[in-house]
Design an enzyme around this catalytic site. Structure first.
Site, PDB file in Angstrom:
ATOM      1  N   LYS A  38       4.417  -9.692 -51.803  1.00  0.00           N
ATOM      2  CA  LYS A  38       5.730  -9.055 -51.917  1.00  0.00           C
ATOM      3  C   LYS A  38       6.428  -8.932 -50.574  1.00  0.00           C
ATOM      4  O   LYS A  38       7.597  -9.315 -50.415  1.00  0.00           O
ATOM      5  CB  LYS A  38       5.575  -7.670 -52.542  1.00  0.00           C
ATOM      6  CG  LYS A  38       6.850  -6.827 -52.485  1.00  0.00           C
ATOM      7  CD  LYS A  38       6.550  -5.364 -52.744  1.00  0.00           C
ATOM      8  CE  LYS A  38       7.837  -4.564 -52.551  1.00  0.00           C
ATOM      9  NZ  LYS A  38       7.693  -3.489 -51.572  1.00  0.00           N
ATOM     10  N   ASN A  39       5.735  -8.386 -49.573  1.00  0.00           N
ATOM     11  CA  ASN A  39       6.383  -8.133 -48.286  1.00  0.00           C
ATOM     12  C   ASN A  39       6.788  -9.431 -47.587  1.00  0.00           C
ATOM     13  O   ASN A  39       7.830  -9.492 -46.937  1.00  0.00           O
ATOM     14  CB  ASN A  39       5.460  -7.304 -47.393  1.00  0.00           C
ATOM     15  CG  ASN A  39       5.284  -5.885 -47.909  1.00  0.00           C
ATOM     16  OD1 ASN A  39       6.111  -5.381 -48.666  1.00  0.00           O
ATOM     17  ND2 ASN A  39       4.202  -5.242 -47.528  1.00  0.00           N
ATOM     18  N   ARG A 113      14.895  -1.250 -49.961  1.00  0.00           N
ATOM     19  CA  ARG A 113      14.702  -1.217 -48.515  1.00  0.00           C
ATOM     20  C   ARG A 113      14.692  -2.615 -47.908  1.00  0.00           C
ATOM     21  O   ARG A 113      15.084  -2.810 -46.762  1.00  0.00           O
ATOM     22  CB  ARG A 113      13.410  -0.485 -48.156  1.00  0.00           C
ATOM     23  CG  ARG A 113      13.278  -0.282 -46.654  1.00  0.00           C
ATOM     24  CD  ARG A 113      12.206   0.685 -46.270  1.00  0.00           C
ATOM     25  NE  ARG A 113      12.182   0.866 -44.826  1.00  0.00           N
ATOM     26  CZ  ARG A 113      12.965   1.681 -44.154  1.00  0.00           C
ATOM     27  NH1 ARG A 113      13.845   2.427 -44.799  1.00  0.00           N
ATOM     28  NH2 ARG A 113      12.883   1.767 -42.832  1.00  0.00           N
ATOM     29  N   ASP A 137      10.763   3.240 -51.210  1.00  0.00           N
ATOM     30  CA  ASP A 137       9.848   4.343 -51.500  1.00  0.00           C
ATOM     31  C   ASP A 137      10.221   5.602 -50.721  1.00  0.00           C
ATOM     32  O   ASP A 137      10.637   5.527 -49.567  1.00  0.00           O
ATOM     33  CB  ASP A 137       8.418   3.956 -51.128  1.00  0.00           C
ATOM     34  CG  ASP A 137       7.825   2.952 -52.102  1.00  0.00           C
ATOM     35  OD1 ASP A 137       8.243   2.977 -53.267  1.00  0.00           O
ATOM     36  OD2 ASP A 137       6.958   2.168 -51.690  1.00  0.00           O
ATOM     37  N   ASP A 335      -0.481   0.610 -46.777  1.00  0.00           N
ATOM     38  CA  ASP A 335      -0.224   0.442 -48.206  1.00  0.00           C
ATOM     39  C   ASP A 335      -1.480   0.584 -49.059  1.00  0.00           C
ATOM     40  O   ASP A 335      -1.382   0.709 -50.282  1.00  0.00           O
ATOM     41  CB  ASP A 335       0.408  -0.930 -48.471  1.00  0.00           C
ATOM     42  CG  ASP A 335       1.868  -0.987 -48.044  1.00  0.00           C
ATOM     43  OD1 ASP A 335       2.454   0.083 -47.817  1.00  0.00           O
ATOM     44  OD2 ASP A 335       2.412  -2.096 -47.942  1.00  0.00           O
ATOM     45  N   MET A 357       1.024   6.770 -40.419  1.00  0.00           N
ATOM     46  CA  MET A 357       2.314   6.099 -40.257  1.00  0.00           C
ATOM     47  C   MET A 357       3.417   6.653 -41.152  1.00  0.00           C
ATOM     48  O   MET A 357       4.594   6.485 -40.862  1.00  0.00           O
ATOM     49  CB  MET A 357       2.134   4.593 -40.475  1.00  0.00           C
ATOM     50  CG  MET A 357       1.180   3.968 -39.446  1.00  0.00           C
ATOM     51  SD  MET A 357       0.762   2.242 -39.753  1.00  0.00           S
ATOM     52  CE  MET A 357       2.328   1.441 -39.437  1.00  0.00           C
TER      53      MET A 357
END
Length: 450
Positions: A38-39, A113, A137, A335, A357
């Protein structure tokens, strides 16, 4: 549930909030293959705006965040064609930059985002861009200073419209410069790389994020004609070019899905083979799960997780309680901390989960406590998990998914719980996991979408 079928691209967009009904206690068995990352998809799809020529991207996951970005590029004027499942072509020859001034663009951009990564390529190619405050998110403060300060160092002028929550960037010509990032932001690094490849002169990016998806973006740009050295390190040297060509690119498997499947296998005492994981790009993810006591065997590029009745959390050599924390790559990705926290609830032993983070990612633990987990939330960043082993089982309950990663973690908990659980707001899960209910049901799970 009302569905809007996008016949042009062949994916489904969920319009109303849905729910999962999960009957716990079912073991999984078989093979499963992670979706495309996804990223990485969000980065490389934005990069197609840097060239007028056709770019082919393979292994694109059919998930909401990616589909929404593809739709946004289409609205910008990108010619998009679906060749087959997961394979798309993008041709950004006739971009309507004026669309970025519309209310529709602002609304759609603000809902995801990933839209922040439109800033670098649009600014580099057209000399201007409007950036609404992006969504995503709700996991704490995720500042954008790294993005904008870096682009300003390349020569962009910035105007902040606080009333409408808009950032305007403009530049007659971007010029390369030595840039030390104040944090190793992944999306900030991606944005800067995409702007720098079309800038005049040389850009040096120090303290760059160096995770595999940044490597993938950089290698794709090199195939397009960009000049980038230091790929895979935290110091990149980029010599700007005047234009880029088309290319073909294939996404890596999603490391977060791989980690999620490891957690599912452990929690449900399942025998599972995760196929084609690109093990060399998983970093310390497998070893981190092994420290929770989970047996993982490497078989070529596959990971095999045998059925385990129980697993014991490791401790440090001096006997102190194990701490698992996130860190920029090659550290553990943040994640997966939510998944590891859930997995620890059924282990034997204790572990401190330290989410450094993002300060709000652990707030879903109250739902796990309602299910019977023994967790002490110390503060927004730290939680101590006391593994129940076989002394007590999680019980089914009704929950709401607050974000993608907490959502999949709650699904894992529900799959091993006694009784039936309901998870509302599963659109959050659909943002990051393709057909997760169908794929898990094929392995033996009992998940109904309502």
């Amino acid at each position: 549930m009302e569905l809007d079928l996008n016949l042009k691209y062949g994916f489904i967009k969920l319009k109303n909030m849905s729910s999962f009904i999960i009957e716990g206690g079912h073991r999984l068995k078989g093979n499963i293959t992670p979706q495309g990352a996804k990223n990485e998809a969000l980065q490389v799809i934005c990069a197609t705006l840097l060239t007028r020529e056709r770019v082919t991207i393979e292994n694109i996951p059919d998930i909401l965040d990616v589909n929404n970005l593809i739709e946004l590029l289409h609205d910008l004027g990108v010619e998009i064609n679906k060749i087959e499942s997961g394979v798309f072509t993008f041709k950004s020859e006739n971009i309507d930059i004026s669309y970025t001034e519309t209310e529709e663009f602002r609304r759609k951009s603000a809902s995801m985002r990933g839209s922040i990564m439109l800033a670098g390529p649009l600014l580099a190619r057209f000399g201007e861009v409007v950036v609404p405050k992006p969504g995503g998110d709700k996991i704490g403060r995720r500042r954008l200073d790294t993005h904008f300060n870096s682009l300003m160092k390349l020569g962009a002028d910035l105007t902040n419209d606080e009333k409408n929550q808009l950032i305007r960037l403009s530049a007659t010509k971007l010029k390369g410069k030595y840039i030390l990032l104040d944090e190793a932001s992944v999306t900030g690094t991606a944005n800067l790389i995409m702007a720098a490849v079309l800038s005049e002169g040389e850009t040096v990016i120090y303290n760059a994020a160096c995770e595999p998806y940044i490597e993938q973006l950089s290698r794709m740009l090199v195939r397009m004609g960009a000049r980038i050295e230091g790929i895979g390190s935290n110091k990149l040297f980029i010599k700007g070019v005047t234009s880029l060509n088309g290319c073909k690119h294939r996404l890596l498997p999603d490391m977060i899905e791989t980690g999620s499947f490891i957690g599912m296998a452990a929690m449900t005492e399942s025998e599972l083979t995760i196929r084609n994981t690109s093990i060399e790009n998983l970093g310390i993810i497998p070893e981190s799960f092994r420290r929770l006591g989970i047996t993982i065997e490497q078989r070529g590029d596959d990971l095999y997780i045998p059925s385990q009745k129980s697993y014991t959390i490791d401790s440090f050599m001096d006997g102190s309680i194990l701490t698992i924390s996130d860190a920029p790559w090659p550290g553990l990705t943040p994640d997966l901390l939510s998944v590891m926290l859930v997995v620890a609830t059924k282990a034997k032993g204790s572990v401190l989960i330290h989410q450094k983070m993002f300060e709000s990612r652990l707030f879903f633990v109250d739902k796990l406590i309602d299910m019977g987990a023994q967790i002490i939330l110390c503060d927004p960043h730290r939680a101590v998990v006391i593994g129940l082993d076989e002394r007590f089982y999680l019980r089914g309950t009704t929950m709401t998914s607050p974000d993608i990663r907490a959502g999949i973690s709650l699904l894992i908990a529900a799959m091993c719980a006694d009784g039936v659980s309901t998870i509302h707001n599963i659109d959050q899960i659909d943002r990051g996991y393709q057909d997760i209910d169908k794929r898990l049901n094929e392995l033996g799970a009992s998940i109904v979408r309502k």
